[in-house]
Design a protein around this motif. Structure first.
Motif, PDB file in Angstrom:
ATOM      1  N   GLU A  82      49.828  58.250  68.238  1.00 19.15           N
ATOM      2  CA  GLU A  82      49.067  57.518  67.221  1.00 19.15           C
ATOM      3  C   GLU A  82      48.709  56.452  66.538  1.00 19.15           C
ATOM      4  O   GLU A  82      49.160  55.255  66.967  1.00 19.15           O
ATOM      5  CB  GLU A  82      49.565  58.503  66.023  1.00 19.15           C
ATOM      6  CG  GLU A  82      50.704  57.828  65.510  1.00 19.15           C
ATOM      7  CD  GLU A  82      51.233  58.383  63.919  1.00 19.15           C
ATOM      8  OE1 GLU A  82      50.277  59.428  63.352  1.00 19.15           O
ATOM      9  OE2 GLU A  82      51.996  57.454  63.212  1.00 19.15           O
ATOM     10  N   SER A  83      47.221  56.230  66.722  1.00 21.99           N
ATOM     11  CA  SER A  83      46.718  54.571  66.050  1.00 21.99           C
ATOM     12  C   SER A  83      46.574  55.412  64.550  1.00 21.99           C
ATOM     13  O   SER A  83      45.417  55.626  64.253  1.00 21.99           O
ATOM     14  CB  SER A  83      45.280  55.040  66.637  1.00 21.99           C
ATOM     15  OG  SER A  83      45.650  54.698  68.139  1.00 21.99           O
ATOM     16  N   ARG A  84      46.756  53.920  63.770  1.00 23.11           N
ATOM     17  CA  ARG A  84      46.368  53.875  62.795  1.00 23.11           C
ATOM     18  C   ARG A  84      45.255  52.530  62.118  1.00 23.11           C
ATOM     19  O   ARG A  84      45.451  51.759  62.566  1.00 23.11           O
ATOM     20  CB  ARG A  84      47.644  53.788  61.589  1.00 23.11           C
ATOM     21  CG  ARG A  84      48.149  55.477  61.664  1.00 23.11           C
ATOM     22  CD  ARG A  84      49.499  55.077  60.990  1.00 23.11           C
ATOM     23  NE  ARG A  84      50.727  56.470  61.027  1.00 23.11           N
ATOM     24  CZ  ARG A  84      52.017  56.655  60.037  1.00 23.11           C
ATOM     25  NH1 ARG A  84      52.009  55.028  59.256  1.00 23.11           N
ATOM     26  NH2 ARG A  84      52.736  57.742  60.935  1.00 23.11           N
ATOM     27  N   ALA A  85      44.391  52.683  61.634  1.00 30.85           N
ATOM     28  CA  ALA A  85      43.308  52.114  60.718  1.00 30.85           C
ATOM     29  C   ALA A  85      43.458  52.317  58.806  1.00 30.85           C
ATOM     30  O   ALA A  85      43.557  53.325  58.840  1.00 30.85           O
ATOM     31  CB  ALA A  85      42.421  52.206  61.168  1.00 30.85           C
ATOM     32  N   THR A  86      43.720  51.050  58.800  1.00 29.14           N
ATOM     33  CA  THR A  86      44.067  50.723  57.251  1.00 29.14           C
ATOM     34  C   THR A  86      43.720  50.167  56.774  1.00 29.14           C
ATOM     35  O   THR A  86      42.946  49.018  57.376  1.00 29.14           O
ATOM     36  CB  THR A  86      45.978  50.531  57.298  1.00 29.14           C
ATOM     37  OG1 THR A  86      46.919  51.690  57.654  1.00 29.14           O
ATOM     38  CG2 THR A  86      46.487  50.446  55.508  1.00 29.14           C
ATOM     39  N   GLU A  87      43.144  49.989  55.797  1.00 24.69           N
ATOM     40  CA  GLU A  87      42.086  49.460  54.398  1.00 24.69           C
ATOM     41  C   GLU A  87      42.324  49.532  53.437  1.00 24.69           C
ATOM     42  O   GLU A  87      42.096  50.997  52.603  1.00 24.69           O
ATOM     43  CB  GLU A  87      40.657  49.687  55.144  1.00 24.69           C
ATOM     44  CG  GLU A  87      40.151  48.458  54.193  1.00 24.69           C
ATOM     45  CD  GLU A  87      39.685  46.925  54.765  1.00 24.69           C
ATOM     46  OE1 GLU A  87      39.899  46.262  53.761  1.00 24.69           O
ATOM     47  OE2 GLU A  87      40.539  46.847  56.564  1.00 24.69           O
TER      48      GLU A  87
END
Length: 579
Positions: free
Chosen positions: A571-576
């Motif tokens: 899985e790829s996670r993008a956090t902001e």
């Protein structure tokens, strides 16, 4: 008749005799007096007359003497009568006293008897109450067991009904797919015919051939194409047959296992018996350990009394003896009388009860499997397997489960399930004698079945189910397969904690040693592995390759029941952060 009555009777007899004598004397006197008196003796009287007169006088004197004697006798009789009456009165008084005393003593005895009868009645009532309570507990226990069995059977019926519904839905879906395939095939056939017509017209236009020449060329072309397509079709059919046979075999085994819903309980070599109080432990031990030594000597079971409150342990490797010992101790605790002689009596009763339970368990198993006309000795040996375990799996339930699986496989293969179920049900009969006879249980069971008249096909399946003898019949092969399915299914047999931990560690090592793996989690008791990979090092195709490599390595290196699912998570996670 009492003594006083006898004296009175004797006195009355004497009085009557005296009266009779007096009456006789009086009659004689009166007769003498009434007789004519001879005249006085004169000198000139005849001597005969004188003699007659003297004779009369002598008779008169004798009568007077008899009267006097009778009078005396009468007085004596009266005196004896008075004495007899006095004695009779005294005897009556004594008899009355004795009668009163006897009546008082009888009253006392009656009261004591009544008190003793009341005590006996109370004891009998208490014993009957205890017996009734024990019988009530036994009946309640049997009722609970039957209710639980009915609930289990109802659950199995519900599960089978659900599976049948799913099978019906699956068949309906397959029919729909077949109908759609037929429609598509008709459309493709029409398209092929149209292309063929177009090709034929094009050939005639380009080649400028006559119909006969074009027909000959077309036939040759079609023949060549048909031969090629036939070769391809044969190859595809052969490959499809190989893959379908393997898939069909797997589906057959899986379906047979899924359709058999069997319960599994774990046995051990130790039984626990709960006591009403810790005081009972002292009574079980006895004076100077006499009772516990007698118990272990009679039953052959080790009795462990430790600091566990209100409980004792019974240890024995023979499960039948351990169950007999447990029932013996349970009955002794309920009875309360614990001594060596009582231990022997209760042990005999418990042994007979366990034999009855084993026989009933064997008969229930035969009814469940549907086997009849089995030799009584084989039934008795099967009953002993009720308390026999193999790697934690109950042997009798294993036989029932194996028979069901073998019967389902035989029905799917269109074979007679009766003989195959009999082979599978009797394949572990030798385990009932492994404590008494040396050798493999397969060969022991085959000899036992041959001794009691089983068919040769059944004997061969028993002796060949562990390859001591090479299997030569379909019944032997199906018995092997059903035995492997029952023993190898998940949850059937337990393994040691050490082996379980080592297997989990090795599974995690295999998955963790691959490139790009970040974390590994063994889940569901080692039946599923979650492999977390780094998304920047492993792509989607690499995830599939990694899952296949891990599964292949696990199959080659480890031995385990059932199957293990390998799941690779990428899985790829993008956090902001919103501020």
């Amino acid at each position: 008749m009492t003594a006083s009555d006898l004296l009175v009777l004797v006195a009355l007899v004497l009085v009557v005799v005296a009266v009779v004598v007096v009456v006789v004397a009086v009659v004689l006197v009166r007769r003498i007096q009434a007789a004519p008196q001879p005249p006085a003796v004169l000198p000139e009287e005849d001597p005969a007359v004188v003699a007659e007169r003297e004779r009369h006088e002598a008779a008169l004197r004798s009568a007077r003497v008899a009267v006097d004697e009778a009078t005396v006798e009468l007085e004596r009789a009266r005196a004896q009568t008075v004495a007899a009456q006095a004695e009779a009165t005294a005897a009556r008084t004594e008899a009355e006293r004795v009668r009163v005393a006897a009546r008082e003593e009888a009253d006392q005895l009656r009261q004591r008897a009544r008190r003793q009868a009341d005590q006996d009645a109370e004891q009998a009532l208490a014993q009957a109450r205890r017996t009734g309570e024990q019988e009530q507990q036994r009946v309640l226990s049997e009722a609970r067991e039957r209710l639980a069995e009915l609930e289990r059977r109802e659950q199995r019926l519900d599960e089978r009904e659900r599976r049948l519904d799913e099978e019906v839905e699956r068949l309906a879906e397959r029919d729909r797919r077949l109908a759609a395939g037929e429609t598509e095939l008709a459309e493709r056939s029409a398209a092929v015919a149209e292309v063929d017509q177009e090709r034929r017209r094009e050939l005639e236009r380009v080649a400028g051939l006559t119909a006969e020449a074009a027909k000959g060329e077309l036939v040759e072309s079609i023949e060549t194409a048909a031969k090629r397509e036939a070769a391809i079709l044969v190859r595809d059919i052969e490959a499809d047959a190989r893959s379908t046979a393997e898939l069909r075999a797997r589906a057959l085994v899986v379906d047979a296992i899924q359709r058999v819903a069997s319960e599994q309980t774990a046995e051990s070599v130790v039984s626990v018996l709960h006591l009403p109080s810790d005081e009972m432990k002292g009574r079980i031990i006895g004076r100077e350990g006499r009772n516990i030594r007698a118990f272990e000597s009679v039953t052959g079971v080790n009795l462990i009394i430790d600091d566990t409150p209100e409980a004792v342990l019974l240890s024995c490797f023979d499960p039948v003896r351990r169950e007999i010992g447990r029932l013996t101790l349970e009955k002794l605790v309920l009875d309360g009388r614990i001594h060596p002689h009582r231990i022997e009596e209760v042990h005999d009763a418990a042994r007979q009860e366990v034999e009855r339970l084993c026989l009933r368990a064997a008969e229930d198993a035969l009814v469940e499997v549907g086997i009849t006309e089995l030799h009584p000795e084989l039934v008795a040996h099967l009953g002993r397997l009720r308390y026999r375990t193999s790697y934690g799996q109950n042997v009798l339930k294993h036989l029932v489960e194996t028979a069901h699986i073998a019967g389902i496989m035989a029905a799917e293969l269109r074979l007679d399930p009766t003989v195959i179920k009999r082979c599978a049900f009797l394949h572990d009969i030798g385990k009932a004698l492994t404590h008494e006879v040396e050798g493999s249980h397969a060969l022991i069971g085959a000899d036992l079945a041959r001794k009691y008249g089983e068919a040769d096909v059944v004997v061969h399946a028993i002796e060949a189910h562990h390859n001591e003898v090479a299997p030569q019949t379909i019944e032997a092969v199906l018995t092997q397969a059903a035995d492997a399915c029952s023993g190898g299914r998940p949850g059937a047999r337990r393994e040691s904690l050490e082996a379980y931990v080592k297997r989990l560690e090795r599974i995690e090592e295999i998955a963790g040693g691959k490139a790009g793996v970040e974390k590994v989690f063994a889940m569901q008791a080692g039946r599923e592995i979650r492999v977390m990979v780094r998304p920047d090092e492993v792509d989607e195709i690499g995830s599939a390759v990694l899952a296949r490599d891990v599964a292949k390595q696990i199959e080659e290196e480890l031995t385990y029941p059932g199957q293990i699912r390998v799941t690779v998570v990428r899985e790829s996670r993008a956090t902001e952060i919103a501020r």
